[in-house]
Design a protein around this motif. Structure first.
Motif, PDB file in Angstrom:
ATOM      1  N   ALA A 211     -14.134  22.934  26.879  1.00 37.89           N
ATOM      2  CA  ALA A 211     -14.945  22.850  25.658  1.00 37.89           C
ATOM      3  C   ALA A 211     -14.070  22.617  24.426  1.00 37.89           C
ATOM      4  CB  ALA A 211     -15.778  24.120  25.486  1.00 37.89           C
ATOM      5  N   LYS A 212     -12.904  23.231  24.395  1.00 33.61           N
ATOM      6  CA  LYS A 212     -12.009  23.072  23.239  1.00 33.61           C
ATOM      7  C   LYS A 212     -11.512  21.636  23.119  1.00 33.61           C
ATOM      8  CE  LYS A 212     -10.404  27.868  23.095  1.00 33.61           C
ATOM      9  NZ  LYS A 212     -11.038  28.129  21.788  1.00 33.61           N
ATOM     10  N   PHE A 213     -11.313  20.966  24.249  1.00 36.28           N
ATOM     11  CA  PHE A 213     -10.889  19.572  24.220  1.00 36.28           C
ATOM     12  C   PHE A 213     -12.061  18.632  23.954  1.00 36.28           C
ATOM     13  CE2 PHE A 213      -7.130  21.050  26.649  1.00 36.28           C
ATOM     14  CZ  PHE A 213      -6.145  20.443  25.891  1.00 36.28           C
ATOM     15  N   SER A 214     -13.274  19.078  24.271  1.00 34.91           N
ATOM     16  CA  SER A 214     -14.442  18.209  24.130  1.00 34.91           C
ATOM     17  C   SER A 214     -14.853  18.018  22.678  1.00 34.91           C
ATOM     18  CB  SER A 214     -15.624  18.793  24.931  1.00 34.91           C
ATOM     19  OG  SER A 214     -15.299  18.893  26.299  1.00 34.91           O
ATOM     20  N   ASP A 215     -14.637  19.023  21.848  1.00 41.14           N
ATOM     21  CA  ASP A 215     -15.010  18.933  20.438  1.00 41.14           C
ATOM     22  C   ASP A 215     -13.903  18.242  19.650  1.00 41.14           C
ATOM     23  OD1 ASP A 215     -16.336  19.345  18.010  1.00 41.14           O
ATOM     24  OD2 ASP A 215     -15.328  21.252  17.696  1.00 41.14           O
ATOM     25  N   GLY A 216     -14.239  17.119  19.032  1.00 45.90           N
ATOM     26  CA  GLY A 216     -13.244  16.347  18.296  1.00 45.90           C
ATOM     27  C   GLY A 216     -12.590  17.132  17.174  1.00 45.90           C
ATOM     28  N   GLU A 217     -13.372  17.957  16.462  1.00 50.61           N
ATOM     29  CA  GLU A 217     -12.833  18.726  15.337  1.00 50.61           C
ATOM     30  C   GLU A 217     -11.781  19.722  15.812  1.00 50.61           C
ATOM     31  OE1 GLU A 217     -14.441  21.734  11.810  1.00 50.61           O
ATOM     32  OE2 GLU A 217     -15.862  20.542  12.987  1.00 50.61           O
ATOM     33  N   GLN A 218     -12.106  20.458  16.893  1.00 49.38           N
ATOM     34  CA  GLN A 218     -11.134  21.424  17.408  1.00 49.38           C
ATOM     35  C   GLN A 218      -9.907  20.717  17.982  1.00 49.38           C
ATOM     36  OE1 GLN A 218     -12.528  24.940  19.667  1.00 49.38           O
ATOM     37  NE2 GLN A 218     -14.587  24.060  19.518  1.00 49.38           N
ATOM     38  N   ARG A 219     -10.149  19.583  18.613  1.00 54.50           N
ATOM     39  CA  ARG A 219      -9.047  18.849  19.231  1.00 54.50           C
ATOM     40  C   ARG A 219      -8.071  18.335  18.177  1.00 54.50           C
ATOM     41  NH1 ARG A 219     -12.027  15.819  21.979  1.00 54.50           N
ATOM     42  NH2 ARG A 219     -11.979  13.930  20.702  1.00 54.50           N
ATOM     43  N   HIS A 220      -8.591  17.871  17.056  1.00 55.12           N
ATOM     44  CA  HIS A 220      -7.719  17.346  16.001  1.00 55.12           C
ATOM     45  C   HIS A 220      -6.935  18.454  15.307  1.00 55.12           C
ATOM     46  CE1 HIS A 220      -9.063  13.361  16.615  1.00 55.12           C
ATOM     47  NE2 HIS A 220     -10.276  13.524  16.110  1.00 55.12           N
ATOM     48  N   ARG A 221      -7.487  19.662  15.313  1.00 53.91           N
ATOM     49  CA  ARG A 221      -6.788  20.773  14.663  1.00 53.91           C
ATOM     50  C   ARG A 221      -5.663  21.336  15.535  1.00 53.91           C
ATOM     51  NH1 ARG A 221     -11.967  23.037  13.023  1.00 53.91           N
ATOM     52  NH2 ARG A 221     -11.636  24.657  14.605  1.00 53.91           N
ATOM     53  N   MET A 222      -5.673  20.994  16.816  1.00 52.51           N
ATOM     54  CA  MET A 222      -4.646  21.503  17.727  1.00 52.51           C
ATOM     55  C   MET A 222      -3.322  20.772  17.522  1.00 52.51           C
ATOM     56  SD  MET A 222      -6.555  21.809  21.418  1.00 52.51           S
ATOM     57  CE  MET A 222      -8.095  22.708  21.635  1.00 52.51           C
ATOM     58  N   ASP A 223      -2.238  21.536  17.525  1.00 49.83           N
ATOM     59  CA  ASP A 223      -0.935  20.879  17.548  1.00 49.83           C
ATOM     60  C   ASP A 223      -0.584  20.537  19.002  1.00 49.83           C
ATOM     61  OD1 ASP A 223      -0.122  23.269  18.758  1.00 49.83           O
ATOM     62  OD2 ASP A 223       0.605  24.108  16.876  1.00 49.83           O
ATOM     63  N   THR A 224       0.501  19.830  19.176  1.00 50.63           N
ATOM     64  CA  THR A 224       0.877  19.368  20.510  1.00 50.63           C
ATOM     65  C   THR A 224       1.086  20.527  21.474  1.00 50.63           C
ATOM     66  OG1 THR A 224       1.965  17.434  19.536  1.00 50.63           O
ATOM     67  CG2 THR A 224       2.536  17.990  21.813  1.00 50.63           C
ATOM     68  N   GLN A 225       1.720  21.588  20.990  1.00 52.66           N
ATOM     69  CA  GLN A 225       1.996  22.732  21.854  1.00 52.66           C
ATOM     70  C   GLN A 225       0.700  23.380  22.344  1.00 52.66           C
ATOM     71  OE1 GLN A 225       4.448  25.735  20.035  1.00 52.66           O
ATOM     72  NE2 GLN A 225       4.496  27.025  21.867  1.00 52.66           N
ATOM     73  N   THR A 226      -0.274  23.523  21.448  1.00 58.17           N
ATOM     74  CA  THR A 226      -1.558  24.125  21.821  1.00 58.17           C
ATOM     75  C   THR A 226      -2.280  23.263  22.836  1.00 58.17           C
ATOM     76  OG1 THR A 226      -1.735  25.082  19.590  1.00 58.17           O
ATOM     77  CG2 THR A 226      -3.737  25.030  20.939  1.00 58.17           C
ATOM     78  N   LYS A 227      -2.235  21.935  22.648  1.00 57.24           N
ATOM     79  CA  LYS A 227      -2.877  21.034  23.613  1.00 57.24           C
ATOM     80  C   LYS A 227      -2.236  21.153  24.982  1.00 57.24           C
ATOM     81  CE  LYS A 227      -4.403  17.510  20.290  1.00 57.24           C
ATOM     82  NZ  LYS A 227      -4.262  16.098  19.851  1.00 57.24           N
TER      83      LYS A 227
END
Length: 288
Positions: A211-227
């Motif tokens: 779900a966290k990857f599915s939402d564009g807003e949450q995905r854009h707020r993630m840094d590389t390490q979090t992803k």
């Protein structure tokens, strides 16, 4: 010491492959046409996903899930769907459990766990009450089923738990399987089902991470390490599920075949009956 454990999954894979080929060859023209239709459907589905793009589809699914979450009785809708898919011949149990995590995060575990227990109990009770005579008629003529009943009666709750937490047989087949075995009581069935809860938590956890990857807003707020961490969490959850399921299935088959009180032939029949769980009496066509 290691070689036999390597050969066992390969041998099992060959047996499954041969069984699938044999069953396909026995299908009628319409049965084979249905198989090819489903194959074409999934090819078209994959093509549609590529054209529309996964990110748009994921965002649409996330928005729909959040809309359901905002509904007062959204959790009840998901729970009711989960109860329904516990009944044969419905499919999609694991997907709905993932959806609980996708919609409600880790809180979805309580919805999935409770609905699983309720749905399993309803399936067991309903099938046992409505089709008891049919089961008796069928089992009296099936050597495999009689062997499976004998092995489960001898091994008792530990083997019931192993079969229950195994990913094979599939969920709806397992529900019908136990309902069709007279030596298994409702209490034993429910106790064994409780042991499925850790696997349900894994599915819910994977859904919450997706779900966290599915939402564009949450995905854009993630840094590389979090992803990377979230990606590894999803991959780790899936890998752990596969390893645990394979290990449990191996132990389950080992327990069936190592029953010292019975002949080897009966153990083999019991294992074959479990592998052919879709042939359970409660899943056969005909009148009860």
């Amino acid at each position: 010491m290691f070689l036999p454990s390597v050969r066992s999954p390969i041998t099992q894979l060959k047996r499954v492959s041969n069984a699938i080929t044999a069953r396909y060859s026995k299908l009628s023209f319409y049965g084979k046409a249905l198989i090819w239709f489903l194959a074409l459907f999934y090819v078209c589905l994959v093509a549609a996903i590529v054209v529309i793009t996964p990110s748009r589809i994921a965002q649409a699914l996330y928005d729909a899930a959040q809309s359901l979450r905002r509904q007062k009785f959204g959790w009840l809708v998901l729970g009711a769907i989960l109860v329904v898919v516990c009944f044969p011949p419905f499919i999609g149990y694991s997907t709905v459990v993932n959806l609980c995590g996708f919609t409600y995060g880790l809180k979805g575990f309580f919805i999935a766990g409770l609905a699983t227990l309720i749905g399993s109990a309803l399936v067991f009770t309903t099938l046992r009450l409505l089709f008891s005579r049919r089961v008796q008629r069928w089992t009296s003529t099936s050597e495999k089923w009689q062997a499976l009943e004998t092995v489960i009666r001898a091994k008792g709750l530990p083997l019931i738990i192993l079969i229950r937490i195994s990913s094979f047989p599939p969920w709806v087949y397992a529900n019908a399987l136990f309902a069709g075995i007279n030596s298994v009581s409702l209490l034993q069935f429910l106790v064994a089902t409780v042991f499925v809860l850790p696997r349900i938590f894994l599915f819910v956890f994977i859904g919450s991470r997706v779900a966290k990857f599915s939402d564009g807003e949450q995905r854009h707020r993630m840094d590389t390490q979090t992803k990377v961490v979230n990606g590894l969490a999803i991959a780790g959850g899936i890998l752990l599920t596969i390893i645990a399921s394979s290990l449990v299935y191996y132990l389950m088959q080992k327990q069936i075949r190592q029953l010292h009180q019975s002949a080897l032939e009966r153990d083999e029949l019991a294992a074959e009956a479990l592998e052919a769980s879709e042939e359970a009496p409660l899943l056969q066509s005909g009148t009860p």
